[in-house]
Motif scaffolding. Structure first.
Motif, PDB file in Angstrom:
ATOM      1  N   ARG A 121      24.006  -0.940   4.595  1.00 12.69           N
ATOM      2  CA  ARG A 121      24.727   0.030   5.238  1.00 12.69           C
ATOM      3  C   ARG A 121      23.731   1.098   6.120  1.00 12.69           C
ATOM      4  O   ARG A 121      22.626   1.588   5.039  1.00 12.69           O
ATOM      5  CB  ARG A 121      25.678   0.672   4.419  1.00 12.69           C
ATOM      6  CG  ARG A 121      26.409   1.890   4.683  1.00 12.69           C
ATOM      7  CD  ARG A 121      25.790   3.339   4.385  1.00 12.69           C
ATOM      8  NE  ARG A 121      26.317   4.491   5.214  1.00 12.69           N
ATOM      9  CZ  ARG A 121      25.915   5.667   5.302  1.00 12.69           C
ATOM     10  NH1 ARG A 121      24.620   6.220   4.656  1.00 12.69           N
ATOM     11  NH2 ARG A 121      26.576   6.707   5.862  1.00 12.69           N
ATOM     12  N   GLN A 166      23.481   5.078   8.473  1.00 14.65           N
ATOM     13  CA  GLN A 166      24.175   6.040   9.368  1.00 14.65           C
ATOM     14  C   GLN A 166      24.259   5.768  10.555  1.00 14.65           C
ATOM     15  O   GLN A 166      23.773   4.861  11.254  1.00 14.65           O
ATOM     16  CB  GLN A 166      23.344   7.269   9.382  1.00 14.65           C
ATOM     17  CG  GLN A 166      23.124   7.804   7.911  1.00 14.65           C
ATOM     18  CD  GLN A 166      22.438   9.210   7.722  1.00 14.65           C
ATOM     19  OE1 GLN A 166      22.895  10.112   8.345  1.00 14.65           O
ATOM     20  NE2 GLN A 166      21.238   8.960   7.190  1.00 14.65           N
ATOM     21  N   GLU A 182      30.711   4.885   6.596  1.00 15.48           N
ATOM     22  CA  GLU A 182      31.035   6.262   6.079  1.00 15.48           C
ATOM     23  C   GLU A 182      30.477   6.196   4.831  1.00 15.48           C
ATOM     24  O   GLU A 182      30.551   5.109   4.076  1.00 15.48           O
ATOM     25  CB  GLU A 182      32.400   6.631   6.197  1.00 15.48           C
ATOM     26  CG  GLU A 182      32.991   7.090   7.530  1.00 15.48           C
ATOM     27  CD  GLU A 182      32.476   8.185   8.084  1.00 15.48           C
ATOM     28  OE1 GLU A 182      31.915   9.045   7.474  1.00 15.48           O
ATOM     29  OE2 GLU A 182      32.076   8.246   9.337  1.00 15.48           O
ATOM     30  N   TYR A 183      29.847   7.460   4.458  1.00 17.46           N
ATOM     31  CA  TYR A 183      29.097   7.360   3.054  1.00 17.46           C
ATOM     32  C   TYR A 183      30.181   7.127   2.086  1.00 17.46           C
ATOM     33  O   TYR A 183      29.786   6.389   1.045  1.00 17.46           O
ATOM     34  CB  TYR A 183      28.334   8.622   2.947  1.00 17.46           C
ATOM     35  CG  TYR A 183      27.630   8.721   1.787  1.00 17.46           C
ATOM     36  CD1 TYR A 183      26.503   8.056   1.660  1.00 17.46           C
ATOM     37  CD2 TYR A 183      27.738   9.593   0.689  1.00 17.46           C
ATOM     38  CE1 TYR A 183      25.302   7.924   0.504  1.00 17.46           C
ATOM     39  CE2 TYR A 183      26.946   9.812  -0.406  1.00 17.46           C
ATOM     40  CZ  TYR A 183      25.800   8.866  -0.393  1.00 17.46           C
ATOM     41  OH  TYR A 183      25.057   8.997  -1.442  1.00 17.46           O
ATOM     42  N   ALA A 221      22.118  -0.396   0.599  1.00 21.25           N
ATOM     43  CA  ALA A 221      21.999   0.740   1.453  1.00 21.25           C
ATOM     44  C   ALA A 221      20.692   1.438   1.535  1.00 21.25           C
ATOM     45  O   ALA A 221      19.895   0.830   0.803  1.00 21.25           O
ATOM     46  CB  ALA A 221      23.207   1.845   1.024  1.00 21.25           C
ATOM     47  N   SER A 232      20.506  10.914  -4.716  1.00 18.40           N
ATOM     48  CA  SER A 232      21.740  10.245  -4.048  1.00 18.40           C
ATOM     49  C   SER A 232      22.273   8.979  -4.607  1.00 18.40           C
ATOM     50  O   SER A 232      23.232   8.506  -4.885  1.00 18.40           O
ATOM     51  CB  SER A 232      21.578  10.196  -2.610  1.00 18.40           C
ATOM     52  OG  SER A 232      21.417  11.522  -1.840  1.00 18.40           O
ATOM     53  N   ASN A 279      18.648   5.460   0.472  1.00 20.25           N
ATOM     54  CA  ASN A 279      18.734   7.041   0.292  1.00 20.25           C
ATOM     55  C   ASN A 279      17.701   7.271  -0.361  1.00 20.25           C
ATOM     56  O   ASN A 279      16.885   6.506  -0.976  1.00 20.25           O
ATOM     57  CB  ASN A 279      20.279   7.118  -0.065  1.00 20.25           C
ATOM     58  CG  ASN A 279      20.875   8.374   0.274  1.00 20.25           C
ATOM     59  OD1 ASN A 279      20.285   9.588   0.476  1.00 20.25           O
ATOM     60  ND2 ASN A 279      22.117   8.447   0.833  1.00 20.25           N
ATOM     61  N   HIS A 287      25.884   4.834  -7.070  1.00 21.24           N
ATOM     62  CA  HIS A 287      25.449   3.524  -6.400  1.00 21.24           C
ATOM     63  C   HIS A 287      24.543   2.484  -7.096  1.00 21.24           C
ATOM     64  O   HIS A 287      24.791   1.186  -6.926  1.00 21.24           O
ATOM     65  CB  HIS A 287      24.699   3.702  -4.986  1.00 21.24           C
ATOM     66  CG  HIS A 287      25.640   4.344  -3.867  1.00 21.24           C
ATOM     67  ND1 HIS A 287      25.080   4.565  -2.783  1.00 21.24           N
ATOM     68  CD2 HIS A 287      26.932   4.837  -4.117  1.00 21.24           C
ATOM     69  CE1 HIS A 287      26.200   5.136  -2.043  1.00 21.24           C
ATOM     70  NE2 HIS A 287      27.339   5.172  -2.589  1.00 21.24           N
ATOM     71  N   SER A 295      25.739   9.262  -6.636  1.00 24.41           N
ATOM     72  CA  SER A 295      27.019   8.695  -5.839  1.00 24.41           C
ATOM     73  C   SER A 295      27.143   7.264  -6.763  1.00 24.41           C
ATOM     74  O   SER A 295      28.301   6.791  -6.559  1.00 24.41           O
ATOM     75  CB  SER A 295      26.388   8.057  -4.603  1.00 24.41           C
ATOM     76  OG  SER A 295      25.296   7.444  -4.811  1.00 24.41           O
ATOM     77  N   VAL A 297      30.472   3.520   0.780  1.00 21.35           N
ATOM     78  CA  VAL A 297      29.529   2.560   0.661  1.00 21.35           C
ATOM     79  C   VAL A 297      29.870   1.940  -1.024  1.00 21.35           C
ATOM     80  O   VAL A 297      29.469   0.670  -1.071  1.00 21.35           O
ATOM     81  CB  VAL A 297      28.143   3.237   0.519  1.00 21.35           C
ATOM     82  CG1 VAL A 297      27.146   2.425  -0.209  1.00 21.35           C
ATOM     83  CG2 VAL A 297      27.904   3.784   2.043  1.00 21.35           C
TER      84      VAL A 297
END
Length: 343
Positions: free
Chosen positions: A190, A192, A212-213, A228, A234, A230, A240, A238, A216
C-alpha cells in the motif's frame, strides 16, 4: 473674629485646595507614565492566536507546538499567546490549510506532502534516500537551505516557519523478512496516492496499491495487500504490527512535517515580532525531535516484545541503486534542490 483673621483663614483654605489638586494630578500622571521602578502600569492587549494540530495532545508534533507557543509568549513579552487545538478539532489538514490561507486560522502544523500543491519544490523532500543520515538531514533543514525551501511557499497565503521530525519510513509486510530489494519482488504494498510513491515501490520490484490509510489494517488482515510503509510509531499506534509481522528498518524516506503561519498574520507582525516567531519555531525543534525519538523507541520496544521480526538494513547501497529509476524520472524537476541538500 475680625476681618483680618477671616481673610487669613480664607487664604490658607485656598492654599490647601490647590495643593490637594496638584497632588492628585501628580498621582494620575504617575499612574499613566510609570511606577517608581520605571515600569508601566498600562499593558498592551494580548493577541491570542490559534494553532491547528491533527495529532493527539501527547504526540511529538503537539509537544513541539506547545513549546513554540511558550516561546512566542516569552519572546514577545506576553503580547502574543498561541492556543494549540490538537486532535483535529479544527478539521483535517486539507481544511486547515484552506483556513490558514484565508487567515481564519493563524498557525498550523501539517505534513510537507500536501504542501506540494502550493510549492512544487517542497516535493524534493519525498525523494528516496535523499540524505546520508539524520545529522546531515537536520543540518540542512535547520539551515539556510531549509529556510529557502520554506520560502518557496511565498505567494500561496502560507509562511513556512520550520520543519518538524516525522521519522524515517520503512517497509513492513505479512509474508516474509525483507533484507534486499530482491525480497520485495511480487509483494503488494500500500502507498499514498502519488506518482512518486508508486514509482518508488515499483522500482523495488513490488506492486504499488494506492489506498486510504484507514483501510490498510483490514486489507492486510484479509490478504488484499501484503504490506505497507510508514515510520515505527505509525506501525505501532495503527496496530499494523498485529497483521504485518516483518518490519524492514531501511529508512528509505523521511518526509518532514512543517510548522507554518498565514500571510495575513505575517503581514500584521512587526519585524521584531517576525524574528521572535521565527526564533520560537526554530528553538522548538529540539523539543519536538526529542519527543519523537522517545516515541520511536517506545514503539520499537513494544513491537519487539510482541514478537515481531525486525530486519535491520545496515548498508543501503543496493537499495539506493534500485531506486535510481525514480531519480531518472523525477530528478530533473528537483535537480537544483537535490544538489543543495546533498552537497
Amino acid at each position: 473674629m475680625n476681618k483680618k483673621l477671616v481673610y487669613l483663614f480664607s487664604i490658607l483654605f485656598l492654599v490647601v485646595i490647590v495643593l490637594a489638586a496638584c497632588g492628585g494630578e501628580t498621582d494620575d500622571a504617575a499612574s499613566e507614565e510609570g511606577n517608581d521602578d520605571g515600569t508601566s502600569e498600562e499593558t498592551e492587549e494580548t493577541v491570542t492566536l490559534t494553532l491547528a494540530e491533527n495529532h493527539p495532545e501527547d504526540y511529538p508534533t503537539t509537544i513541539g507546538n506547545e513549546e513554540f507557543a511558550r516561546l512566542v509568549e516569552e519572546k514577545t513579552d506576553g503580547r502574543y499567546e498561541v492556543e494549540v487545538y490538537a486532535g483535529g478539532q479544527l478539521g483535517e489538514e486539507s481544511e486547515v490549510l484552506e483556513q490558514v490561507q484565508l487567515g481564519t486560522i493563524e498557525l498550523a502544523r501539517v505534513n510537507s506532502i500536501p504542501l506540494t500543491q502550493f510549492s512544487d519544490e517542497i516535493g524534493v523532500l519525498s525523494m528516496p534516500y535523499l540524505f546520508d543520515d539524520e545529522e546531515a538531514k537536520w543540518d540542512k533543514l535547520n539551515g539556510e537551505v531549509g529556510q529557502e525551501l520554506l520560502g518557496t511557499l511565498d505567494g500561496s497565503g502560507l509562511v513556512g516557519l520550520t520543519f518538524y521530525d516525522s521519522g524515517e519510513r520503512s517497509f513492513y509486510n505479512s509474508e516474509r523478512p525483507v533484507e534486499t530489494p530482491e525480497d520485495m519482488e511480487g509483494l503488494q504494498i500500500r502507498v499514498q496516492s502519488s506518482d512518486l510513491a508508486i514509482a518508488i515501490v515499483e522500482s523495488l520490484g513490488a506492486s504499488a496499491t494506492p489506498m486510504e490509510y484507514g483501510e490498510v489494517y483490514s486489507a492486510m488482515q484479509t490478504g488484499v495487500i501484503d504490506g505497507a510503509e510508514n515510520n515505527f510509531p505509525s506501525y505501532y499506534t495503527s496496530n499494523h504490527y498485529e497483521v504485518a509481522e516483518y518490519f524492514t528498518v531501511n529508512g528509505y524516506q523521511g518526509t518532514p512535517e512543517v510548522l507554518l503561519g498565514s500571510e495575513d498574520l505575517w503581514d500584521d507582525l512587526s519585524d521584531e515580532d517576525r524574528e521572535a516567531f521565527t526564533e520560537a519555531a526554530m528553538e522548538s525543534v529540539d523539543v519536538q525531535r526529542e519527543a519523537w525519538a522517545e516515541l520511536t523507541e517506545e514503539s520499537r520496544e513494544a513491537v519487539i516484545e510482541n514478537g515481531n521480526e525486525l530486519v535491520e538494513v545496515e548498508d543501503t547501497d543496493e537499495w539506493r541503486e534500485a531506486v535510481q529509476p525514480v531519480y531518472d524520472e523525477f530528478g530533473d524537476q528537483y535537480s537544483e534542490w537535490i544538489d543543495r541538500l546533498t552537497e
